[in-house]
Design a protein around this motif. Structure first.
Motif, short mmCIF file in Angstrom:
data_model
loop_
_atom_site.label_atom_id
_atom_site.label_comp_id
_atom_site.label_asym_id
_atom_site.label_seq_id
_atom_site.Cartn_x
_atom_site.Cartn_y
_atom_site.Cartn_z
N VAL A 162 0.86 -1.19 0.00
CA VAL A 162 0.00 0.00 0.00
C VAL A 162 0.89 1.24 0.00
CG1 VAL A 162 -1.95 -1.13 1.15
CG2 VAL A 162 -0.15 -0.05 2.53
N ILE A 163 0.32 2.36 -0.43
CA ILE A 163 1.11 3.59 -0.54
C ILE A 163 0.23 4.81 -0.31
CG2 ILE A 163 0.79 3.81 -3.04
CD1 ILE A 163 3.73 4.76 -3.20
N VAL A 164 0.83 5.84 0.30
CA VAL A 164 0.16 7.13 0.49
C VAL A 164 0.94 8.16 -0.33
CG1 VAL A 164 -0.50 8.91 2.15
CG2 VAL A 164 -0.63 6.49 2.80
N LEU A 180 -7.61 6.92 -5.06
CA LEU A 180 -7.88 5.90 -4.04
C LEU A 180 -8.30 4.58 -4.69
CD1 LEU A 180 -9.76 7.85 -1.20
CD2 LEU A 180 -7.33 7.34 -1.43
N GLY A 181 -7.65 3.52 -4.25
CA GLY A 181 -7.98 2.19 -4.77
C GLY A 181 -7.26 1.83 -6.05
N LYS A 182 -6.61 2.80 -6.68
CA LYS A 182 -5.90 2.53 -7.93
C LYS A 182 -4.49 2.03 -7.64
CE LYS A 182 -8.61 5.95 -10.47
NZ LYS A 182 -8.60 7.20 -11.25
N GLU A 183 -3.87 1.48 -8.65
CA GLU A 183 -2.55 0.88 -8.47
C GLU A 183 -1.46 1.72 -9.12
OE1 GLU A 183 -2.80 -3.07 -10.02
OE2 GLU A 183 -3.49 -3.92 -8.10
N VAL A 184 -0.30 1.73 -8.47
CA VAL A 184 0.91 2.33 -9.04
C VAL A 184 2.01 1.30 -9.00
CG1 VAL A 184 0.25 4.66 -8.30
CG2 VAL A 184 1.67 3.26 -6.79
N ARG A 185 3.03 1.50 -9.82
CA ARG A 185 4.16 0.57 -9.84
C ARG A 185 5.38 1.25 -9.24
NH1 ARG A 185 3.57 -4.20 -12.30
NH2 ARG A 185 5.83 -4.50 -12.28
N LYS A 190 3.27 -3.81 -7.72
CA LYS A 190 2.03 -3.06 -7.75
C LYS A 190 1.63 -2.69 -6.32
CE LYS A 190 0.17 -5.14 -11.97
NZ LYS A 190 -0.97 -5.92 -12.56
N LEU A 191 1.41 -1.40 -6.11
CA LEU A 191 1.01 -0.91 -4.79
C LEU A 191 -0.33 -0.20 -4.92
CD1 LEU A 191 4.40 0.69 -3.62
CD2 LEU A 191 3.62 -1.67 -3.32
N GLN A 192 -1.20 -0.43 -3.94
CA GLN A 192 -2.52 0.19 -3.96
C GLN A 192 -2.49 1.53 -3.21
OE1 GLN A 192 -5.63 -1.83 -1.75
NE2 GLN A 192 -7.21 -1.06 -3.14
N VAL A 193 -3.02 2.56 -3.83
CA VAL A 193 -3.09 3.89 -3.21
C VAL A 193 -4.22 3.91 -2.19
CG1 VAL A 193 -3.39 6.36 -3.58
CG2 VAL A 193 -2.21 4.97 -5.31
#
Length: 417
Positions: A162-164, A180-185, A190-193
């Motif tokens: 997870v990521i902020v 919110l709920g989207k993914e970043v790399r 893959k980390l969920q915002v």
């Protein structure tokens, strides 16, 4: 009282006439005061602005906050070669302090890592400052969330993906839509915002939270390992309100010495850095800058004082006949003295006000070219500049005023003709 108000009015008239009738001479004479006041207030305003910006950058952390690491914030007697051999603070030490320290409000394990690029849906945000922290960091630093939440203890311990995101990073990657709920790399994962921070604005130290991203420290530890010299581990502690700071620091020191088996008399292999000490250090530096600036500006004021004295001596010379007439009509020495003193003060204050106006103009222009760094021209500095100008005028006008008040009326009238 009425006669002194009338005297002040007449002195103001004489001062304005001096400016009107001898523009170049008066301007050149007042230039020293103008430059002196400009220099003093500009230095004070610049130092105040710098101090405000520094303390604003540190305001998210309480002054009682303590940071433990293998480096020191300030100067130390320990040689560099020895400091380089100190071990980094460890996750186990963080857990030990968390379990055993009394009067502890919050403690967080923080790992500083190199900047990285974060990608999402074909968009890349480069040079992102990565904050690898435990969940308690949210309780230590004054975070404000625009939306979502910070990761909890369970996510922190397990190293959940997870990521902020900081405000700027979220905007770069997702524009106006909610991330919110989207993914970043990041790090090839893959980390969920789960959260987005409120906009902070630029910081003097270049570490604005707008360009940062925070993720669980154990996720980063799995990637980098615990003995990687590319990372910079720290333990950040915040004692409870009202706790004696010196006693708390002593307890922390003893706990770590016992944990590292440091024998009595041996040097600590860690540094306990206090933000209060850093704030005091900043106050000391800005105080020294003020003193140096005042000394340099004092030379300009000295020249300005001679300029005011020159105007007043010329004014006494030109109005010798008028002084004689005033005395022959019953004007007392004190009246003549105050008349010229008031005139000197008014002239000096006019020069000072011009200097203050120039500082105000420069502060506005400078603020336009420095982004979020704002130059502060406080009312205190404006009043100080006016008072200093008045004092310079008073000191510079004393001798000319005394010489005018002691003129013999008969000789003065004769000299005038």
């Amino acid at each position: 009282m009425f006669i002194y108000l009338r005297l002040l009015k007449e002195s103001f008239t004489f001062a304005v006439n001096a400016l009107r009738n001898n523009k170049l001479r008066t301007f050149l004479s007042l230039l020293g005061v103008t430059i002196g006041i400009f220099s003093i207030i500009a230095v004070l305003a610049a130092v105040d602005s710098l101090e405000k910006e520094i303390k604003g950058s540190l305001s998210s952390l309480d002054n009682s906050t303590i940071i433990i690491m293998r480096f020191s914030f300030g100067p130390t007697d320990i040689p560099q070669w020895k400091r380089q051999q100190f071990p980094d603070v460890s996750y186990d030490e963080y857990q030990h302090l968390k379990r055993n320290l009394p009067d502890l409000e919050a403690v967080s394990y923080v790992v500083g890592v190199p900047s990285e690029s974060i990608k999402s849906q074909g968009v890349t945000s480069e040079n992102v400052d990565i904050g690898a922290v435990t969940s308690e960091y949210y309780d230590i630093e004054a975070f404000e969330l625009k939306e979502g939440r910070f990761f909890n203890e369970s996510e922190s311990v397990s190293g959940s993906p997870v990521i902020v995101l900081g405000h700027e990073i979220a905007n770069n990657l997702f524009g106006n839509s909610s991330p919110l709920g989207k993914e970043v790399r990041l790090y090839g994962r893959k980390l969920q915002v789960i959260g987005v921070l409120e906009k902070q604005g630029a910081s003097l130290f270049g570490n604005s939270r707008d360009g940062q991203a925070f993720l669980p420290v154990n996720l980063v530890r799995r990637i980098y390992g615990d003995n990687n010299k590319a990372v910079f581990p720290q333990i950040v502690l915040k004692p409870e309100d009202g706790v004696d700071n010196a006693e708390f620091v002593a307890t922390v020191e003893q706990q770590l010495r016992n944990l590292r088996a440091i024998k009595p008399g041996e040097t600590n292999t860690f540094f306990i850095n206090q933000l209060q000490g850093f704030a005091d250090f900043i106050d000391n530096i800005t105080g020294q800058m003020n003193i140096i600036g005042l000394i340099i500006s004092g030379f300009s004021l000295l020249v300005g004082g001679f300029g005011i004295a020159n105007i007043m001596f010329v004014s006494v010379k030109e109005r010798t006949n008028l002084i004689g007439i005033q005395k022959s009509l019953g004007a007392k020495n004190k009246f003549i003295l105050f008349q010229f003193l008031f005139e000197a003060v008014i002239l000096s204050v006019i020069g000072g006000l011009i200097g203050l106006f120039l500082v105000w103009v420069v502060s506005i222009i400078a603020s336009q070219f420095t982004g979020d760094f704002e130059f502060v021209l406080s009312l205190r500095n404006l009043m100080l500049g006016t008072i200093v100008a008045a004092i310079i005028g008073l000191i510079s006008g004393i001798i000319p005023a005394i010489s005018a008040s002691k003129l013999d009326p008969v000789e003065a009238i004769r000299t005038g003709f």
